[in-house]
Scaffold this motif. Structure first.
Motif, PDB file in Angstrom:
ATOM      1  N   ASP A 178      29.070   8.280  64.622  1.00 23.88           N
ATOM      2  CA  ASP A 178      28.817   7.172  63.700  1.00 23.88           C
ATOM      3  C   ASP A 178      27.785   7.567  62.646  1.00 23.88           C
ATOM      4  N   VAL A 179      26.740   8.270  63.070  1.00 22.05           N
ATOM      5  CA  VAL A 179      25.720   8.735  62.136  1.00 22.05           C
ATOM      6  C   VAL A 179      26.311   9.787  61.202  1.00 22.05           C
ATOM      7  N   ALA A 180      27.078  10.712  61.751  1.00 17.63           N
ATOM      8  CA  ALA A 180      27.693  11.767  60.940  1.00 17.63           C
ATOM      9  C   ALA A 180      28.640  11.175  59.898  1.00 17.63           C
ATOM     10  N   ASP A 181      29.431  10.183  60.281  1.00 12.87           N
ATOM     11  CA  ASP A 181      30.354   9.538  59.337  1.00 12.87           C
ATOM     12  C   ASP A 181      29.588   8.846  58.208  1.00 12.87           C
ATOM     13  N   THR A 182      28.479   8.216  58.555  1.00 12.18           N
ATOM     14  CA  THR A 182      27.663   7.538  57.548  1.00 12.18           C
ATOM     15  C   THR A 182      27.040   8.544  56.590  1.00 12.18           C
ATOM     16  N   ASP A 206      31.641  11.464  47.202  1.00 15.73           N
ATOM     17  CA  ASP A 206      31.882  10.848  45.900  1.00 15.73           C
ATOM     18  C   ASP A 206      31.943   9.322  45.953  1.00 15.73           C
ATOM     19  N   LEU A 207      32.386   8.757  47.061  1.00 10.05           N
ATOM     20  CA  LEU A 207      32.492   7.293  47.159  1.00 10.05           C
ATOM     21  C   LEU A 207      31.142   6.600  47.065  1.00 10.05           C
ATOM     22  N   ALA A 208      30.069   7.307  47.384  1.00  6.38           N
ATOM     23  CA  ALA A 208      28.730   6.726  47.319  1.00  6.38           C
ATOM     24  C   ALA A 208      27.981   7.209  46.079  1.00  6.38           C
ATOM     25  N   GLY A 209      28.718   7.623  45.073  1.00 11.01           N
ATOM     26  CA  GLY A 209      28.112   8.182  43.873  1.00 11.01           C
ATOM     27  C   GLY A 209      27.173   7.250  43.126  1.00 11.01           C
ATOM     28  N   PHE A 210      27.303   5.964  43.306  1.00 10.44           N
ATOM     29  CA  PHE A 210      26.456   5.003  42.601  1.00 10.44           C
ATOM     30  C   PHE A 210      25.491   4.299  43.562  1.00 10.44           C
TER      31      PHE A 210
END
Length: 69
Positions: free
Chosen positions: A40-44, A51-55
């Motif tokens: 769960d930590v690794a996925d986060t 790229d999905l968390a680029g902003f």
């Protein structure tokens, strides 16, 4: 920052002789009805690094299975 709780590792280390009982008790308070895992930590972390968390910036992301902090 990744704020991760509750962890199976944490409760297993704290009360090894009562691992199963403590684990079931804690799980009962979680909407997802399971303990958090290393995966769960690794996925986060993978999400935050991708790229999905680029902003996304300056966040404290709680990974708790929907339970209280």
């Amino acid at each position: 920052m990744i704020d991760f709780r509750p962890s199976d590792l944490l409760y297993s280390a704290a009360w090894p002789e009562h691992r199963h009982e403590v684990r079931e008790f804690v799980k009962s308070f979680r909407p997802m009805q399971r303990m958090g895992t290393v995966e769960d930590v690794a996925d986060t972390a993978e999400y935050l690094a991708g790229d999905l968390a680029g902003f996304v910036s300056g966040q404290n992301l709680m990974v708790s299975g929907g339970g209280p902090a």
